[in-house]
Every structure is written in structure tokens, then in C-alpha cells.
Design an enzyme around this catalytic site. Structure first.
Site: not given
Ligand code: BG6
Length: 480
Positions: A202, A226, A324
Site C-alpha cells: 500500500e 488476508h 505501508k
Molecule cells: C484492512 C487493513 O483489512 O485491509 C488495512 O486493516 C488495509 O490496514 C486494508 O489498508 C487493505 O485493503 P485493500 O482492499 O485496500 O487492499
């Protein structure tokens, strides 16, 4: 027989309802997919504020009511029950109820207990289902307690633990791509694959979520849920049947086969520090974020190498990384194939299959061909597919999929209790090593791919692929 579809949202004034649930309900309503007679009961701690439902579409807004429910107050739950029962137009009509816990996890215990005490979990005429958001506990012990509480009033088939990654179209496509293409599936093992990379990067920092994140870090925030889900989808054995339980059974087996991790050599943790970007932009440090301790040792980057002790994947490494403030936001899985014995040229690259989950969602295959005009030279080219070339229909948000699955009673895309517990079993020893200062934390600059030694986990293998926002590009310097 008339049936009413009631969705009770606890924490209706919060961010999740505003950002995800209301837009998803609107989209479903616009596509006429919501069951008719859908009623939203929004619950919050305070007195009703104006405009709570203002972002809901007209029809839904007219069918919405607010109820003050303090989570520890049993009388408030009895009022909620009265409200729900009053929706029934005749004795014969059916009430289908979904309880959506869109609150901080600290409220879960009271809400679940009081739903059960007020018998709202009972499935008399219609169904009663409960939806909860991660984190499902903070470790194995608390996850077990939460599961025990849920199961004291609900069957597993009534419980929907949301991992929003599973709702993404591209994540669901992993299994379809594997099983509907013999050219991939026939090669799905240690005999043809040399290693797999899973990246969830991210570009944003922690923003205002420091209070939560500082206690979780990348390990609990992304890896425990995830990323382990993605690992399971890519590595699982063929399910007996195409149904939620068969598939969820196979996923659990993957988690159970993860070899004990060599913490020293196979995990790298990082935290972003104050830095300047390539164009002179200034980035603050993680430690200066609101809600974060100024000497915090929480990781905002995690890379690790895992092995699965089973026949299919013996000694094949799975590299997983998340962070991040990386150069770009991208989630992808790269399957790196072994090299073929090549009599035509000694210099060729191995084939790669890339599942791009976001952005520029699609599939990329890297393959070799003869360089025109040269007898012994080979070039590596791309076969690519981009979902954006299909249609707008692809733009279905995870929450739309997941909410409809709850209404339809389809548990496939939700985490089962044993998955959650097994995932914590893997993560707990890592967090305990972190607590004992056994796992070093390295700094990295914003806009980079994490600490330099994130590559060390590879050892004898190549390096990570450095993906760009466009599926076909890679490299440490990409167009932003
Ligand atoms: C969330 C996390 O579950 O998933 C976040 O708590 C993260 O920290 C997010 O930013 C990322 O999700 P996506 O769908 O934007 O990849």
C-alpha cells in the site's frame, strides 16, 4: 408467504457503515438485487442524530429506522426485539434477520451475548445471521473465546466472519483460473513451480488509525487474515466438491501444513521513518502518527518465507510481503515456474503467471520466444488480460458480494472458526517472539519496497518482483 429482510447495523454512525455498507446496499438496490422489503435498523449508542441515513438511497432510507442501543443494556435489546417483531405484517410472514456488527471489537461480547439472551438468534420462521468484521480476537486465546461465545447461540452456518479480500472478484478468480485451465492446473506443484510470491503493498501510511494499528502491526492486520487466505487459495488441494465446506476444509489443511518458521532467517520486519521522496516530498515517520507510541516497535512492513510440508509443495518457498508506504498500491500473486531444459539457448527466463488482484486487475503470463533474426537468442514477452477490458460489471465492490452472500446463506467467502484459530496458531509464536525482542525491526524510507534486507529471505532464489501500478510493468522505478 411474505418475507421481510431486516438488516440490523450496530455502530451505524461509524466509518464502516458510511464508507462500505451504505454504498454497497445502494448499489445492490440500484441493481434490484436486494430482497424486496429490505429494512435497515441502525443502532448506535447515542440519541438519534439527524441525517444518519442521508447517504442511503431514497427507497432504503424510507425503510430505515434508528434505535438507541447501548450494547450492555438488556432493555435496549428487548426494545430492538419489539421493533423487529413489529415489522411482521401477519403471523404467517417470515422475518429474515442479519445482525451486522460494525462496531469496535470491544463491543462484540456485549452485543453477541445480548442478542442471544433476547433470543434473537433463534430461527423461528426465517433466518438469524450474524456478521462480524476482523479482528477476530487478538490471539488464539481471545479468538477461541469469541468463537465459543458465538457458538453458544449460533451455528457455524449462521456466522459470517468477513475478510473483505475474499469478496474481491479477482480473489475469487484464483480458484476458477486454477481449476478451469488445464494448462495451469496440470503444472500446479513442486515439479513445475519453483516459488510463489504474494505481495500486498500500500502506498498510504497509517493515517489516523494509529491507535488500532500500533497494537496490531502488519502481522496481525494483514498477514493473519488476508495474506493467509490468499496463500490457502493458491496452495490448496482440489476440493472434493464445489461447496463452501469442501473448499474451507482444504484451506485449513494448507494452514496446518505450514512448517515452523525460521524466525531469524525467514522473517523481516520494517517500519517507515521520516524521509523525502524522489521529488522532494516530505513524509512523516510512523512513530509520529496520532495514536502511535513514540518509541513504537510495531512493524509497518513484513516479509516472510514459508514452506508447506505436504507432497505437492515440498521444499517450495512461498514468499509473502506486505507494507505501508510502498512505492505503489498493488496486490498480486506471482507463480514462478521452473526452467525447462532448453536446447535452443542457455539464456532464457522462467515462465511467470501473475494474478493481479488490484489495481489493473488481470492475469499476465510471461513466456519466451525466438528473437527474430537470431538463431540462439530468446526474448521474454507478455500474454496479458485486463479485466477493465471486459465491462463495468466487473466493478463490484467486495461488500456488495459479501452482503448478498449473507442474505443467500452462502458461507464460502467467509472465514470459518477453525481457520481463524489456526491462523492465530501460526501468528502467536511470531508475536510472542516480537514481544521478547527476538525479531529485529529495520527502518525503511517511504516510497521504497521496505528494508533493504527484505531480499534476504530469498537467499538462493531471485528477488521479489517489483510490480508497478500497470500489470505489465515492473522494476524498482515505476510510473506512479
Ligand atoms: C484492512 C487493513 O483489512 O485491509 C488495512 O486493516 C488495509 O490496514 C486494508 O489498508 C487493505 O485493503 P485493500 O482492499 O485496500 O487492499
Amino acid at each position: 408467504m411474505k418475507s421481510h429482510n431486516i438488516i440490523v447495523i450496530f455502530g451505524v454512525t461509524g466509518d464502516l457503515a458510511k464508507r462500505k455498507l451504505f454504498p454497497a446496499l445502494n448499489a445492490l438496490d440500484n441493481r434490484d438485487e436486494l430482497p424486496s422489503d429490505t429494512v435497515v435498523i441502525g443502532c448506535g449508542r447515542g440519541e438519534k442524530k439527524k441525517n444518519i441515513f442521508e447517504t442511503l438511497d431514497k427507497k432504503l432510507r424510507e425503510n430505515s429506522t434508528y434505535l438507541r442501543v447501548q450494547t450492555s443494556n438488556m432493555n435496549h435489546f428487548l426494545k430492538l426485539k419489539e421493533k423487529i417483531c413489529s415489522i411482521k405484517k401477519s403471523d404467517k410472514s417470515i422475518l429474515n434477520i442479519t445482525f451486522y456488527l460494525s462496531t469496535p471489537p470491544s463491543s462484540y461480547k456485549d452485543i453477541i451475548s445480548n442478542i442471544i439472551k433476547s433470543d434473537l438468534n433463534k430461527e423461528n420462521s426465517g433466518y438469524s445471521r450474524i456478521v462480524i468484521e476482523k479482528p477476530f480476537g487478538q490471539n488464539l486465546e481471545t479468538a477461541k473465546k469469541l468463537n465459543k461465545l458465538l457458538k453458544s447461540g449460533f451455528n457455524e452456518s449462521q456466522i459470517y466472519r468477513i475478510d473483505h479480500y475474499l469478496g474481491k472478484e479477482t480473489v475469487q478468480n484464483i480458484l476458477v483460473s486454477r481449476y478451469s485451465n488445464l494448462i495451469f492446473n496440470a503444472l500446479w506443484s513442486k515439479d513445475y513451480i519453483s516459488y510463489v510470491e504474494i505481495t500486498a503493498a500500500e502506498s498510504i501510511g497509517i493515517g489516523s488509525r494509529g491507535g488500532y494499528y500500533d497494537k496490531s502491526g502488519a502481522l496481525k492486520d494483514m498477514f493473519q487474515n488476508h495474506l493467509l487466505e490468499l496463500l490457502c487459495l493458491i496452495a490448496m488441494e482440489d476440493p472434493k466438491e464445489n461447496n463452501p465446506e469442501s473448499i474451507r476444509d482444504e484451506k485449513i489443511k494448507v494452514l496446518k501444513s505450514i512448517r515452523d518458521i525460521n524466525f531469524d532467517q525467514h522473517i523481516v520486519r520494517g517500519q517507515y521513518v521520516e524521509s523525502r521522496g524522489r521529488n522532494g516530498e516530505e513524509y512523516d515517520s510512523y512513530r509520529s502518527s496520532e495514536g502511535v507510541e513514540n518509541n513504537s516497535k510495531t512493524e509497518t512492513f513484513l516479509a516472510c518465507k514459508l514452506f508447506l510440508d505436504n507432497k505437492r509443495w515440498k521444499d517450495i518457498p512461498f514468499f509473502i510481503r506486505t507494507g505501508k508506504r510502498m512505492p505503489t498500491k498493488v496486490t498480486e500473486i506471482v507463480v514462478n515456474f521452473k526452467k525447462n531444459k532448453n536446447i535452443f539457448s542457455s539464456i532464457d527466463e522462467s515462465n511467470m503467471l501473475i494474478f493481479r488482484l488490484q489495481p489493473d486487475e488481470g492475469l499476465l503470463v510471461k513466456f519466451n520466444l525466438k528473437k527474430p533474426g537470431k538463431k540462439k537468442e530468446i526474448i521474454n514477452k507478455n500474454l496479458e488480460f485486463h479485466y477493465k477490458n471486459l465491462s463495468n460489471k466487473f466493478n463490484i465492490n467486495s461488500y456488495e458480494t459479501l452482503i448478498m452472500d449473507v442474505f443467500n446463506g452462502d458461507t464460502l467467502l467467509f472465514s470459518r472458526s477453525d481457520f481463524v484459530e489456526m491462523a492465530w496458531k501460526i501468528v502467536d509464536p511470531i508475536s510472542s517472539a516480537i514481544k521478547r525482542n527476538k525479531l529485529k525491526l529495520f527502518s525503511y524510507k517511504s516510497g521504497t519496497w521496505g528494508p533493504k534486507n527484505a531480499n534476504d529471505v530469498f537467499r538462493n532464489h531471485n528477488t521479489w518482483r517489483y510490480p508497478c501500478k500497470n500489470l505489465v510493468n515492473d522494476g524498482e522505478e515505476c510510473e506512479l
